[in-house]
Design a protein around this motif. Structure first.
Motif, PDB file in Angstrom:
ATOM      1  N   LEU A 187     -17.335   6.288   2.357  1.00 34.92           N
ATOM      2  CA  LEU A 187     -15.647   5.607   2.346  1.00 34.92           C
ATOM      3  C   LEU A 187     -15.146   6.755   2.198  1.00 34.92           C
ATOM      4  N   ILE A 188     -14.003   7.192   2.730  1.00 35.48           N
ATOM      5  CA  ILE A 188     -13.313   8.484   2.575  1.00 35.48           C
ATOM      6  C   ILE A 188     -11.742   8.110   2.373  1.00 35.48           C
ATOM      7  N   VAL A 189     -11.335   8.608   1.225  1.00 36.20           N
ATOM      8  CA  VAL A 189      -9.978   8.409   0.873  1.00 36.20           C
ATOM      9  C   VAL A 189      -9.352   9.739   0.991  1.00 36.20           C
ATOM     10  N   GLN A 190      -8.169  10.056   1.772  1.00 36.60           N
ATOM     11  CA  GLN A 190      -7.548  11.449   1.929  1.00 36.60           C
ATOM     12  C   GLN A 190      -6.066  11.239   1.888  1.00 36.60           C
ATOM     13  N   GLY A 191      -5.562  12.191   1.448  1.00 35.96           N
ATOM     14  CA  GLY A 191      -3.764  12.223   1.403  1.00 35.96           C
ATOM     15  C   GLY A 191      -3.292  13.252   0.236  1.00 35.96           C
ATOM     16  N   ALA A 192      -2.039  13.318  -0.082  1.00 34.65           N
ATOM     17  CA  ALA A 192      -1.524  14.193  -1.023  1.00 34.65           C
ATOM     18  C   ALA A 192      -2.229  13.565  -2.258  1.00 34.65           C
ATOM     19  N   GLY A 193      -2.732  14.673  -3.057  1.00 33.67           N
ATOM     20  CA  GLY A 193      -3.288  14.380  -4.137  1.00 33.67           C
ATOM     21  C   GLY A 193      -2.406  15.071  -5.474  1.00 33.67           C
ATOM     22  N   ALA A 194      -1.249  15.618  -4.858  1.00 35.91           N
ATOM     23  CA  ALA A 194      -0.699  16.284  -6.295  1.00 35.91           C
ATOM     24  C   ALA A 194       0.852  15.911  -5.809  1.00 35.91           C
ATOM     25  N   GLY A 195       1.843  16.351  -7.154  1.00 42.36           N
ATOM     26  CA  GLY A 195       3.050  16.263  -6.955  1.00 42.36           C
ATOM     27  C   GLY A 195       3.689  15.178  -7.612  1.00 42.36           C
ATOM     28  N   SER A 196       5.133  15.261  -8.165  1.00 42.75           N
ATOM     29  CA  SER A 196       5.491  14.427  -8.958  1.00 42.75           C
ATOM     30  C   SER A 196       5.723  12.848  -8.535  1.00 42.75           C
ATOM     31  N   GLU A 197       6.201  12.893  -7.427  1.00 43.78           N
ATOM     32  CA  GLU A 197       6.639  11.546  -6.742  1.00 43.78           C
ATOM     33  C   GLU A 197       5.370  10.676  -6.404  1.00 43.78           C
ATOM     34  N   VAL A 198       4.329  11.281  -6.096  1.00 48.68           N
ATOM     35  CA  VAL A 198       3.064  10.467  -5.608  1.00 48.68           C
ATOM     36  C   VAL A 198       2.277  10.353  -6.955  1.00 48.68           C
ATOM     37  N   THR A 199       2.419  11.187  -7.835  1.00 52.22           N
ATOM     38  CA  THR A 199       1.610  10.641  -9.278  1.00 52.22           C
ATOM     39  C   THR A 199       2.627   9.751  -9.965  1.00 52.22           C
ATOM     40  N   ALA A 200       3.735   9.786 -10.120  1.00 56.48           N
ATOM     41  CA  ALA A 200       4.540   8.901 -10.672  1.00 56.48           C
ATOM     42  C   ALA A 200       4.385   7.406  -9.982  1.00 56.48           C
ATOM     43  N   ALA A 201       4.314   7.682  -8.622  1.00 54.16           N
ATOM     44  CA  ALA A 201       4.308   6.165  -7.950  1.00 54.16           C
ATOM     45  C   ALA A 201       2.949   5.489  -8.207  1.00 54.16           C
ATOM     46  N   GLY A 202       1.818   6.530  -8.570  1.00 55.26           N
ATOM     47  CA  GLY A 202       0.483   5.829  -9.036  1.00 55.26           C
ATOM     48  C   GLY A 202       0.692   5.344 -10.318  1.00 55.26           C
ATOM     49  N   VAL A 203       1.344   5.851 -11.214  1.00 55.25           N
ATOM     50  CA  VAL A 203       1.462   5.490 -12.612  1.00 55.25           C
ATOM     51  C   VAL A 203       2.314   4.191 -12.574  1.00 55.25           C
ATOM     52  N   LEU A 204       3.314   4.183 -11.762  1.00 58.31           N
ATOM     53  CA  LEU A 204       4.256   2.927 -11.592  1.00 58.31           C
ATOM     54  C   LEU A 204       3.407   1.853 -10.930  1.00 58.31           C
ATOM     55  N   ALA A 205       2.632   1.956 -10.058  1.00 56.47           N
ATOM     56  CA  ALA A 205       1.797   0.853  -9.723  1.00 56.47           C
ATOM     57  C   ALA A 205       0.997   0.323 -10.596  1.00 56.47           C
ATOM     58  N   ASP A 206       0.426   1.033 -11.252  1.00 59.52           N
ATOM     59  CA  ASP A 206      -0.554   0.577 -12.589  1.00 59.52           C
ATOM     60  C   ASP A 206       0.481  -0.371 -13.550  1.00 59.52           C
ATOM     61  N   THR A 207       1.593   0.345 -13.683  1.00 62.36           N
ATOM     62  CA  THR A 207       2.511  -0.752 -14.692  1.00 62.36           C
ATOM     63  C   THR A 207       2.863  -1.985 -14.129  1.00 62.36           C
ATOM     64  N   ILE A 208       2.930  -1.917 -12.802  1.00 59.18           N
ATOM     65  CA  ILE A 208       3.437  -3.360 -12.113  1.00 59.18           C
ATOM     66  C   ILE A 208       2.077  -4.207 -12.277  1.00 59.18           C
ATOM     67  N   LYS A 209       1.074  -3.425 -12.038  1.00 57.08           N
ATOM     68  CA  LYS A 209      -0.262  -4.514 -12.156  1.00 57.08           C
ATOM     69  C   LYS A 209      -0.470  -5.181 -13.457  1.00 57.08           C
ATOM     70  N   ILE A 210      -0.252  -4.134 -14.446  1.00 59.69           N
ATOM     71  CA  ILE A 210      -0.042  -4.447 -15.806  1.00 59.69           C
ATOM     72  C   ILE A 210       0.631  -5.664 -16.246  1.00 59.69           C
ATOM     73  N   ALA A 211       1.946  -5.395 -15.738  1.00 56.24           N
ATOM     74  CA  ALA A 211       2.888  -6.560 -15.645  1.00 56.24           C
ATOM     75  C   ALA A 211       2.696  -7.709 -15.367  1.00 56.24           C
ATOM     76  N   GLN A 212       2.033  -7.907 -14.010  1.00 51.49           N
ATOM     77  CA  GLN A 212       1.686  -8.724 -13.309  1.00 51.49           C
ATOM     78  C   GLN A 212       0.656  -9.788 -13.996  1.00 51.49           C
ATOM     79  N   ARG A 213      -0.358  -8.791 -14.686  1.00 51.94           N
ATOM     80  CA  ARG A 213      -1.508  -9.502 -15.200  1.00 51.94           C
ATOM     81  C   ARG A 213      -1.499  -9.732 -16.734  1.00 51.94           C
ATOM     82  N   VAL A 214      -0.511  -9.442 -17.334  1.00 50.61           N
ATOM     83  CA  VAL A 214      -0.488  -9.685 -18.913  1.00 50.61           C
ATOM     84  C   VAL A 214       0.304 -10.831 -19.107  1.00 50.61           C
TER      85      VAL A 214
END
Ligand code: NHO
Length: 361
Positions: free
Chosen positions: A334-361
C-alpha cells in the motif's frame, strides 16, 4: 445543543501559527473555545474576540508570560471544571519537557494532538506509559499524533487501522524527509549537479532546517522510523539503538563548526557522494535517503539505498514523501505519497487530529 470543547495551544512557530489560523477560520458543527495560546515567551489566557487575523498581534502585545507546564496543567483542569467541557492540548513545540508531561495531562482527562515527535521517539518507557493496555482501557483522554510522520499524509492512522483490523505488517519503507527527498530527487536529475550546491538550494528554498545538518544527520528520519516501528510492535528502546547513516562527512561532524563553515567546506566532499551516484547509475539505479522497518527480520535501516529507475521511490518529485507498507493482506504494498513537509499540510494534519478528538470525547 451545540457540542463545545476547550482548546489550549502551545507553540506558535511555523506549524503552530498555521494551526491557529486554520482553526480560527474553520467552520464546524463543534464549537472550539480557544482558552490558551502560548509560546516560549508570552501567552493569552482565556482570550476573547480572537480571529484568524488578530490572534498573532494580540499574542505579541500580551504582557502575560507563558505558563510553566505545572501551571498550564492546573489552569486547564480549572477551566475544564468551570466550563464542564472536555479539553484538548495541542502541542506545536518540539519540547521534550512538554512531551514528558503528556502522561500527567492524559491522567487529568486532557486529550492531546501533536506533531512533536519527542514523546514517541524518545525512551521506550515514555511510549509504554502513553500506550499501555490499562491506559487504552481507561482512556477518557485521547492522544493523536498523525503529523509526527509525513506531515498531513494519512500514515499513522492507516497503519493503526491495518493493525487493529488484524493485518500483519511485514515491511515499512519510505522517504520520510521532505528536505532529503528534494536533495536526492534533484541530485539524480543531472550528472553535473553538485551535492553541496543542492544542499544550498534546499536551504534557500526553506526545505531544510535553519542548520541543514539537522536534516543531513538523519535524526529526523530516525525518529519517524522509530514511531512506525513501535506502532507495528517492534519496541526499539531508544535512538541510540539505531545505526543511522549520516550524510555529514566525519571531518565536518564537530558540533563547534558553524553552519556557515560547514556549508563552505561541504564542496570538498562532493566527490565521495558523486562516486556513490555513479556506482548506482552503472547498475541502472538511483540513490535515495530512506528509512525502513523489516518486521520479519527485526531490522531497522536509516540511510542511503539504491533503487531501480522504475521503482516508485525513484520517480518522486520535489519534496514529496512516499511510504510503502507491505502486509499480509497488501502483498503488493500500500503506497501513500504526497507533500510530506511544510507548515500548511503539517498544521492541517494536527487540526484533523484535533477534530477527531473533539468528535470522540
Ligand atoms: P518552530 O517554528 O521552532 O516553533 C516552535 C514553537 O514552540 C515556538 O513558538 C516556540 O516559542 C515554542 N516553544 C518552544 N518551547 C516551548 C515551551 N517549553 N513552552 C511553550 N512554547 C514553546 O517549530 P515548528 O517548525 O513549528 O515545529 C513545531 C513542531 O512540529 C516540532 O515538534 C516539529 O518537529 C514538528 N513538525 C514540524 C514540521 C515542519 O514542517 N516545520 C514537520 C513535521 C513536524 O512536516 C514537517 C517535517 O517533517 C519537516 C522536516 N524537516 C522534513 O521532512 O524535511
Amino acid at each position: 445543543m451545540v457540542k463545545s470543547v476547550n482548546v489550549a495551544i502551545v507553540g506558535t512557530g511555523v506549524v503552530g501559527s498555521a494551526f491557529v489560523s486554520q482553526l480560527l477560520r474553520m467552520s464546524s458543527s463543534i464549537k472550539y473555545n480557544v482558552i490558551y495560546i502560548g509560546n516560549a515567551d508570552q501567552s493569552l489566557k482565556a482570550p476573547t474576540g480572537l480571529s484568524a487575523d488578530n490572534w498573532a498581534s494580540a499574542l505579541q502585545s500580551s504582557k502575560t508570560p507563558s505558563l510553566s507546564i505545572p501551571d498550564l496543567l492546573e489552569f486547564l483542569k480549572e477551566q475544564s471544571s468551570i466550563t464542564k467541557l472536555p479539553t484538548i492540548l495541542v502541542d506545536n513545540t518540539s519540547s521534550l519537557a512538554i512531551a514528558q508531561s503528556y502522561p500527567k495531562f492524559l491522567e487529568n482527562k486532557i486529550s492531546i494532538a501533536t506533531p512533536n515527535k519527542k514523546a514517541f521517539s524518545d525512551n521506550y518507557s515514555l511510549w509504554e506509559q502513553l500506550f499501555n493496555e490499562s491506559r487504552k482501557k481507561n482512556d477518557t483522554a485521547l492522544l493523536y499524533h498523525e503529523a509526527t510522520v509525513g506531515a498531513g499524509l494519512p500514515i499513522i492512522g492507516t497503519l493503526n487501522d491495518l493493525i487493529q483490523t488484524g493485518d500483519k505488517i511485514i515491511k515499512i519503507e519510505g522517504i520520510f524527509s521532505g528536505s532529503l527527498s528534494f536533495i536526492f530527487n534533484s541530485f539524480s536529475q543531472s550528472d553535473d549537479i553538485k551535492f553541496s550546491d543542492i544542499v544550498l538550494k534546499a536551504k534557500e528554498l526553506g526545505y531544510t532546517e535553519p542548520d541543514p545538518r539537522d536534516d543531513l544527520g538523519g535524526l529526523d528520519v530516525a525518529r519517524k522510523v522509530i514511531i512506525l516501528a513501535r506502532i507495528s510492535g517492534f519496541g526499539i528502546n531508544s535512538l541510540n539503538d539505531l545505526d543511522i547513516e549520516s550524510l555529514i562527512p566525519k571531518e565536518l561532524s564537530s558540533p563547534t563548526l558553524s553552519t556557515a563553515d560547514f556549508l563552505s567546506q561541504l564542496p570538498n566532499f562532493d566527490d565521495q557522494i558523486k562516486q556513490q551516484k555513479i556506482d548506482a547509475a552503472n547498475e541502472g539505479k538511483v540513490l535515495r535517503f530512506v528509512g525502513s522497518v523489516d518486521l520479519v527480520n527485526n531490522k531497522v535501516f536509516v540511510g542511503i539505498a539504491k533503487y531501480d529507475k522504475s521503482h516508485p521511490f525513484a520517480s518522486l518529485q520535489g519534496s514529496d514523501n512516499v511510504i510503502s507498507i507491505q502486509t499480509e493482506r497488501y502483498t503488493n504494498p500500500l503506497i501513500v505519497q504526497g507533500a510530506g513537509a511544510g507548515s500548511e499540510v503539517t498544521a492541517a494534519g494536527v487540526l484533523a487530529d484535533t477534530i477527531k478528538i473533539a468528535q470522540r470525547v
